[in-house]
Design an enzyme around this catalytic site. Structure first.
Site, mmCIF file in Angstrom:
data_model
loop_
_atom_site.group_PDB
_atom_site.id
_atom_site.type_symbol
_atom_site.label_atom_id
_atom_site.label_comp_id
_atom_site.label_asym_id
_atom_site.label_seq_id
_atom_site.Cartn_x
_atom_site.Cartn_y
_atom_site.Cartn_z
ATOM 1 N N HIS A 158 0.788 -1.139 0.075
ATOM 2 C CA HIS A 158 0.022 0.174 -0.053
ATOM 3 C C HIS A 158 0.918 1.217 -0.200
ATOM 4 O O HIS A 158 2.093 1.278 0.710
ATOM 5 C CB HIS A 158 -0.858 -0.111 1.058
ATOM 6 C CG HIS A 158 -1.996 0.856 1.129
ATOM 7 N ND1 HIS A 158 -2.049 2.397 1.411
ATOM 8 C CD2 HIS A 158 -3.351 0.705 0.701
ATOM 9 C CE1 HIS A 158 -3.236 2.745 1.240
ATOM 10 N NE2 HIS A 158 -4.001 1.938 0.674
ATOM 11 N N ASP A 183 -7.824 -5.453 0.009
ATOM 12 C CA ASP A 183 -8.607 -6.428 -0.803
ATOM 13 C C ASP A 183 -8.074 -7.787 -1.051
ATOM 14 O O ASP A 183 -8.468 -8.697 -1.480
ATOM 15 C CB ASP A 183 -7.809 -5.757 -2.470
ATOM 16 C CG ASP A 183 -8.451 -4.613 -2.737
ATOM 17 O OD1 ASP A 183 -9.621 -4.311 -2.831
ATOM 18 O OD2 ASP A 183 -7.653 -3.571 -3.207
HETATM 19 N N1 ACO Z 1 4.135 -7.750 -4.749
HETATM 20 C C1 ACO Z 1 5.467 -7.456 -4.758
HETATM 21 N N2 ACO Z 1 6.250 -6.493 -4.581
HETATM 22 C C2 ACO Z 1 5.587 -5.293 -4.378
HETATM 23 C C3 ACO Z 1 4.283 -5.352 -4.028
HETATM 24 C C4 ACO Z 1 3.410 -6.438 -4.411
HETATM 25 N N3 ACO Z 1 2.207 -6.626 -4.122
HETATM 26 N N4 ACO Z 1 3.853 -3.819 -3.889
HETATM 27 C C5 ACO Z 1 4.977 -3.402 -3.839
HETATM 28 N N5 ACO Z 1 6.087 -3.978 -4.151
HETATM 29 C C6 ACO Z 1 7.664 -3.723 -4.073
HETATM 30 C C7 ACO Z 1 7.777 -2.918 -5.413
HETATM 31 O O1 ACO Z 1 8.094 -3.588 -6.481
HETATM 32 C C8 ACO Z 1 8.878 -2.085 -4.646
HETATM 33 O O2 ACO Z 1 10.065 -3.072 -4.843
HETATM 34 P P1 ACO Z 1 11.293 -2.271 -5.223
HETATM 35 O O3 ACO Z 1 12.009 -1.261 -3.887
HETATM 36 O O4 ACO Z 1 12.275 -3.461 -5.179
HETATM 37 O O5 ACO Z 1 11.420 -1.593 -6.378
HETATM 38 C C9 ACO Z 1 8.609 -1.743 -3.148
HETATM 39 O O6 ACO Z 1 7.695 -3.179 -3.057
HETATM 40 C C10 ACO Z 1 7.877 -0.532 -3.150
HETATM 41 O O7 ACO Z 1 6.709 -0.567 -3.667
HETATM 42 P P2 ACO Z 1 6.284 0.625 -4.619
HETATM 43 O O8 ACO Z 1 5.714 -0.046 -5.884
HETATM 44 O O9 ACO Z 1 7.012 1.688 -4.673
HETATM 45 O O10 ACO Z 1 4.921 1.197 -3.802
HETATM 46 P P3 ACO Z 1 3.653 2.052 -4.441
HETATM 47 O O11 ACO Z 1 3.380 2.907 -2.981
HETATM 48 O O12 ACO Z 1 4.027 2.819 -5.506
HETATM 49 O O13 ACO Z 1 2.495 0.948 -4.723
HETATM 50 C C11 ACO Z 1 0.691 -0.649 -4.619
HETATM 51 C C12 ACO Z 1 1.534 0.553 -3.825
HETATM 52 C C13 ACO Z 1 0.346 0.069 -6.066
HETATM 53 C C14 ACO Z 1 -0.557 -0.624 -3.862
HETATM 54 C C15 ACO Z 1 1.528 -1.771 -4.752
HETATM 55 O O14 ACO Z 1 1.844 -2.020 -3.413
HETATM 56 C C16 ACO Z 1 0.775 -2.737 -5.391
HETATM 57 O O15 ACO Z 1 0.776 -2.747 -6.712
HETATM 58 N N6 ACO Z 1 0.194 -3.667 -4.860
HETATM 59 C C17 ACO Z 1 -0.558 -4.830 -5.320
HETATM 60 C C18 ACO Z 1 -2.156 -4.234 -5.911
HETATM 61 C C19 ACO Z 1 -3.055 -4.171 -4.652
HETATM 62 O O16 ACO Z 1 -3.180 -4.938 -3.898
HETATM 63 N N7 ACO Z 1 -3.451 -2.844 -4.754
HETATM 64 C C20 ACO Z 1 -4.569 -2.494 -3.810
HETATM 65 C C21 ACO Z 1 -4.052 -1.508 -3.006
HETATM 66 S S1 ACO Z 1 -5.187 -0.984 -1.655
HETATM 67 C C22 ACO Z 1 -6.383 -0.167 -2.443
HETATM 68 O O17 ACO Z 1 -6.355 0.328 -3.428
HETATM 69 C C23 ACO Z 1 -7.772 -0.256 -1.776
#
Ligand code: ACO
Length: 440
Positions: free
Chosen positions: A316, A374
């Protein structure tokens, strides 16, 4: 909906020095009631000729707001000061709607009046039913939601004057009241069943279940445990401060667009798998994993930086701790499965195993990736018989009150301007036009 007095004034300032020129510029430091201090950079461009670069707005506050507060490090979510855990346990969705829209919990009479008003706005203009028939039967219900909710502005002209507080309130009531009707209609259309009219003797969540699962040829008895679980899902999704879809609603609203159009924009933004579409993606992922023995291999793909696979329902932008909504939903999930006498639901077993392994895996621990709302909502909804394609629709239904409360706050906020970010231009410099006959 009186605007709360601003809490953000402070006498502190921050001075920035441009190392290249030695010039300094001073900026006010703002402070909300809760949360970190904020540098007010509105005069940055005028003072320095620079602007800031912040794709994804990870360090940018776009507004002041008195609706919702999140402390992502501690896993705290408050609506108007009340914790989400307490609201989920002791309140109901109608009360939370009132709280978000009006700022305070209602007394008994206010609650009855509010519920009466919402109940008496649940029917949609009959001509709207014709509008549905223009869609293909196999259209995704979120595509239908984007179209139909946007089209409400073509039906309710008497609540699109955003300068009139009364019209804004009527539009707010209409949106909260009509979303379950429209959502259920989107589903009924996709399965070829007749639309069900709302029933005024039923509470909000029960009425939605009736419109979703009832048919005109027999009585549908709403299971109170499922109605309660649905009501709780609505509470947990009601608002979440300046997330992508809410910011979309605010950005659209900042241009003066009408509330129905703004909420349609929010629905479109919510649809993406990185946002509300994740609950649908979680089930697809669990289906793909299929068995406990495949978890290790799947997680290896997730951790491989060259592989785009994500662990859906994890991570998140704001929570770097357990999402408090996911905790409540995990409990609800067990209650619903018990009520439905579903023992050993393989998807739930798989989800819990996946969660256990991920929470102790260094990749997720180091990045502070925890289950989000979710992760469990899809499993509950599936157990209740809600088809996967409707998951994000239910999220949109529940979030509408948050969107519209935030939209009202925006309209009443005298500091708000049209939302218009800047960019770093990396394209070609100015060049001469070449006639087509001379182009190679
Ligand atoms: N699975 C694997 N790796 C992940 C995940 C994940 N679900 N989420 C983040 N990471 C990793 C990223 O690749 C990044 O790794 P790095 O530092 O090696 O590059 C690190 O964790 C930081 O993540 P960011 O992408 O910078 O975090 P951001 O805040 O931009 O993204 C998001 C948040 C979009 C929710 C992301 O975690 C994601 O896509 N999760 C999966 C989809 C999801 O469950 N979305 C629902 C969110 S809750 C809602 O909207 C109600």
């Amino acid at each position: 909906m009186a605007k709360a007095p601003s809490q953000k004034g402070s006498n502190e300032t921050v001075t920035l020095t441009d190392n290249a020129t030695g010039k300094t510029a001073e900026f006010p430091l703002l402070k909300g009631r809760l949360g970190p201090k904020v540098i007010d950079i509105r005069s940055l461009y005028a003072q320095t000729g620079y602007f800031t670069y912040d794709p994804g707005y990870t360090a940018t506050g776009s507004t002041e707001s008195s609706i919702t507060y999140i402390d992502g490090d501690k896993g705290v979510l408050l609506h108007r000061g009340y914790s989400i855990e307490e609201l989920a346990e002791k309140s109901d969705y109608m009360e939370v709607c009132y709280l978000l829209l009006k700022g305070e919990l209602p007394n008994k009479q206010q609650k009855e009046e509010f519920e009466h008003t919402i109940t008496h706005h649940t029917m949609v203009h009959e001509q709207l039913t014709q509008f549905f028939r223009g869609f293909r039967r196999d259209a995704h219900p979120m595509a239908i939601m984007c179209g139909v909710v946007g089209a409400l502005s073509a039906f309710y002209h008497d609540s699109t004057d955003i300068s009139d507080p009364q019209q804004r309130m009527v539009a707010s009531y209409r949106l909260v009241a009509k979303m379950p009707t429209i959502a259920a209609m989107a589903y009924k259309f996709s399965v070829g069943q007749p639309f069900m009219y709302p029933r005024n003797d039923l509470k909000y969540a029960a009425n939605f279940l009736h419109m979703m699962f009832g048919v005109p040829c027999e009585d549908y008895e709403v299971n109170p445990v499922l109605a309660k679980a649905m009501d709780r899902i609505f509470i947990l999704h009601a608002d979440h401060e300046q997330n992508a879809s809410t910011s979309t609603v605010r950005l659209a609203g900042s241009t003066g667009a009408n509330p129905f159009a703004c909420i349609a924009a929010g629905i479109a933004s919510l649809w993406g798998p990185a946002h509300g579409g994740a609950n649908e993606a979680v089930l697809a992922m669990l289906g793909e994993i299929g068995d406990r023995k495949n978890i290790k291999g799947y997680l290896a793909r997730v951790k491989d930086r060259k592989d785009p696979t994500m662990l859906m329902g994890f991570g998140h932008r704001v929570y770097k701790n357990y999402d408090p909504r996911a905790k409540v939903l995990q409990k609800s999930c067990h209650a619903v499965l018990k009520e439905l006498k579903i023992k050993n639901e393989p998807l739930l077993d798989l989800a819990m195993e996946l969660e256990n392994i991920a929470l102790s895996d260094n990749y997720f621990v180091e990045r502070k990736l925890f289950p989000n709302v979710d992760f469990y909502s899809g499993i509950i909804l599936k157990a209740m018989g809600v088809p996967t394609s409707m998951f994000t629709v239910l999220f949109a239904l529940a979030r509408t009150v948050g969107w519209i409360a935030q939209w009202n706050e925006l309209i009443e906020d005298t500091e708000q301007k049209i939302g218009r970010p800047r960019q770093i231009y990396t394209g070609k410099g100015r060049r001469k036009y070449v006639p087509i006959s001379k182009r190679r």
